[in-house]
Design an enzyme around this catalytic site. Structure first.
Site, PDB file in Angstrom:
ATOM      1  N   LYS A 175       0.830  -1.205   0.000  1.00 47.91           N
ATOM      2  CA  LYS A 175       0.000   0.000   0.000  1.00 47.91           C
ATOM      3  C   LYS A 175       0.870   1.262   0.000  1.00 47.91           C
ATOM      4  CE  LYS A 175      -4.273  -2.038   0.886  1.00 47.91           C
ATOM      5  NZ  LYS A 175      -5.558  -2.213   1.505  1.00 47.91           N
ATOM      6  N   LYS A 192     -11.545  -5.849  -4.001  1.00 51.10           N
ATOM      7  CA  LYS A 192     -12.658  -4.911  -3.998  1.00 51.10           C
ATOM      8  C   LYS A 192     -12.198  -3.530  -4.429  1.00 51.10           C
ATOM      9  CE  LYS A 192     -14.650  -6.536   0.185  1.00 51.10           C
ATOM     10  NZ  LYS A 192     -13.569  -6.053   1.049  1.00 51.10           N
ATOM     11  N   LYS A 208      -4.176 -10.332  -7.688  1.00 47.99           N
ATOM     12  CA  LYS A 208      -5.310 -10.772  -6.873  1.00 47.99           C
ATOM     13  C   LYS A 208      -6.550  -9.946  -7.191  1.00 47.99           C
ATOM     14  CE  LYS A 208      -6.193  -9.322  -2.462  1.00 47.99           C
ATOM     15  NZ  LYS A 208      -7.471  -9.430  -1.770  1.00 47.99           N
TER      16      LYS A 208
HETATM   17  P1  ATP Z   1      -9.707  -4.669  -0.358  1.00 48.41           P
HETATM   18  O1  ATP Z   1      -9.376  -4.529  -1.794  1.00 48.41           O
HETATM   19  O2  ATP Z   1     -10.561  -3.580   0.176  1.00 48.41           O
HETATM   20  O3  ATP Z   1      -8.538  -5.020   0.498  1.00 48.41           O
HETATM   21  P2  ATP Z   1     -10.465  -7.398  -0.683  1.00 48.41           P
HETATM   22  O4  ATP Z   1     -11.392  -7.707  -1.773  1.00 48.41           O
HETATM   23  O5  ATP Z   1      -9.038  -7.732  -0.854  1.00 48.41           O
HETATM   24  O6  ATP Z   1     -10.672  -5.903  -0.298  1.00 48.41           O
HETATM   25  P3  ATP Z   1     -10.911  -8.027   2.131  1.00 48.41           P
HETATM   26  O7  ATP Z   1     -12.081  -7.403   2.758  1.00 48.41           O
HETATM   27  O8  ATP Z   1      -9.581  -7.433   2.397  1.00 48.41           O
HETATM   28  O9  ATP Z   1     -11.106  -8.136   0.549  1.00 48.41           O
HETATM   29  O10 ATP Z   1     -10.864  -9.568   2.480  1.00 48.41           O
HETATM   30  C1  ATP Z   1     -11.979 -10.357   2.865  1.00 48.41           C
HETATM   31  C2  ATP Z   1     -11.626 -11.830   2.763  1.00 48.41           C
HETATM   32  O11 ATP Z   1     -11.621 -12.231   1.393  1.00 48.41           O
HETATM   33  C3  ATP Z   1     -10.241 -12.185   3.303  1.00 48.41           C
HETATM   34  O12 ATP Z   1     -10.309 -13.461   3.931  1.00 48.41           O
HETATM   35  C4  ATP Z   1      -9.394 -12.259   2.074  1.00 48.41           C
HETATM   36  O13 ATP Z   1      -8.276 -13.083   2.232  1.00 48.41           O
HETATM   37  C5  ATP Z   1     -10.392 -12.845   1.074  1.00 48.41           C
HETATM   38  N1  ATP Z   1     -10.050 -12.483  -0.296  1.00 48.41           N
HETATM   39  C6  ATP Z   1      -9.999 -11.239  -0.814  1.00 48.41           C
HETATM   40  N2  ATP Z   1      -9.668 -11.264  -2.109  1.00 48.41           N
HETATM   41  C7  ATP Z   1      -9.492 -12.576  -2.429  1.00 48.41           C
HETATM   42  C8  ATP Z   1      -9.134 -13.255  -3.623  1.00 48.41           C
HETATM   43  N3  ATP Z   1      -8.898 -12.587  -4.732  1.00 48.41           N
HETATM   44  N4  ATP Z   1      -9.057 -14.595  -3.597  1.00 48.41           N
HETATM   45  C9  ATP Z   1      -9.329 -15.296  -2.456  1.00 48.41           C
HETATM   46  N5  ATP Z   1      -9.670 -14.710  -1.296  1.00 48.41           N
HETATM   47  C10 ATP Z   1      -9.747 -13.367  -1.271  1.00 48.41           C
END
Ligand code: ATP
Ligand code: LTN
Length: 335
Positions: free
Chosen positions: A115, A201, A198
């Protein structure tokens, strides 16, 4: 009564909708595990403050995230599903844990480094640096045995284990040392347009993100346009064919089928058929979840009531741990 082992997990309310990585990498496991564990699931709104937010939107995203947990199968009468900021003990234990964490140790966290690289040193707040200690507080307050998360969160759970062990050794045992639980294949779902990154969101472009609450036609279109390769055969090879491999993982996760069986089914056929079928699989999976989520969101007062009851249950467990910690570190009890 036999007490079931404890489970803790959470997601940030960082978008209006969850993406398919959250669904496959986290929510599907949660739904299964809530049956055999005493489960706690939070919407981690305090964590979301590490990114810029519009206040009214953050409130709305918090409700929407909770609604999607329930729509995706989390049962708020069986599991404890609540909003992190409703339980003040999280922020309080975080403070204690920051005093046990080395500054260098915090700076070594990959998510922090990523980040900082993305936003620049000045835009990255101290909140971002202490984010993992808030996550550790979430987990440790509930005497958690397992933490089901995606691969990207493994390092944070390792830090949580170190902090628990450090506290227990220094002050006497206050915490259960938790284990991360990460699904090997589905722990990381990739962006459909950029299949080595990855899916997230908060991705810069939304073209490669499959949203749980998207219109089905939009979801289907994104899958048809997913990046593949010029070989033309539906075959799993993470290195050479990251796009197709990612689609195969999604297909397998949602149907419960094995990847080799899917490869056999599409042998000698092009990507078009495969993508069309995958789009149907995803749309069929998401449609009822989307409908339930929208129905729940149509009655926000009822949703807020459920979250309040669950916060009450969470608070009982959290406050007991925090009181023990305060005693152990030597804070004077209020008479
Ligand atoms: P942000 O982009 O806001 O960080 P994010 O989509 O990465 O959001 P989080 O809220 O940080 O999601 O994570 C929620 C859960 O979803 C965590 O357990 C994280 O490991 C899982 N997760 C997020 N993205 C993935 C992905 N691409 N594949 C598998 N698991 C995921
Ligand atoms: N940092 C996590 C969200 C999170 C979490 C937790 C996950 C906050 N607290 C406790 C498991 C347990 C993420 O997914 N980005």
């Amino acid at each position: 009564m036999v007490t079931r082992p404890r489970l803790y997990s959470g997601m940030q309310p960082s978008a209006d909708s969850l993406q398919i990585g959250n669904y496959i990498g986290a929510l599907m496991q949660w739904r299964e595990l809530q049956q055999s564990y005493q489960a706690f699931f939070s919407v981690v709104d305090l964590h979301a403050l590490t990114q810029p937010n519009d206040p009214a939107e953050l409130r709305e995203k918090t409700r929407r995230t909770a609604a999607q947990y329930i729509a995706g199968g989390i049962e708020p009468s069986r599991a404890t599903l609540y909003v992190q900021s409703h339980v003040p003990a999280h922020a309080e234990l975080q403070w204690i844990l920051t005093t046990l964490t080395g500054e260098g140790e915090a700076r070594r966290m990959t998510q922090y480094k990523d980040k900082v690289a993305r936003y620049g040193k000045d835009a990255a707040s101290v909140g971002l640096l202490v984010y993992p200690m808030l996550m550790a507080a979430d987990i440790l307050l509930y005497q958690t045995d397992i933490v089901p998360v995606g691969e990207d969160q493994k390092q944070h759970v390792e830090l949580t284990r170190d902090l628990a062990e450090r506290f227990n050794a220094r002050y006497g045992r206050a915490f259960t040392v938790p284990m991360p639980v990460i699904q090997r294949e589905t722990g990381r779902i990739y962006d459909l347009q950029n299949p080595t990154a990855k899916m997230s969101k908060s991705a810069e472009s939304d073209a490669g993100v499959l949203w749980l609450l998207d219109d089905p036609a939009v979801t289907a279109k994104k899958i048809m346009r997913a990046v593949t390769d010029s070989e033309g055969s539906v075959r799993y090879d993470r290195q050479a064919k990251p796009g197709v491999s990612n689609l195969l993982v999604i297909y397998a996760a949602l149907t419960g089928r094995q990847i080799p069986a899917i490869e056999d089914e599409y042998a000698g056929r092009g990507y078009g058929d495969f993508k069309k079928d995958l789009a149907e699989v995803v749309v069929n999976e998401f449609a009822p979840v989307r409908e339930r989520a929208l129905a729940l969101l149509a009655d926000p007062a009822e949703l807020d009531r459920v979250l309040a009851v669950n916060a009450g249950r969470a608070e009982e467990v959290a406050n007991a741990t925090l009181a023990d910690v305060y005693d152990k570190v030597g804070l004077l009890r209020r008479a």
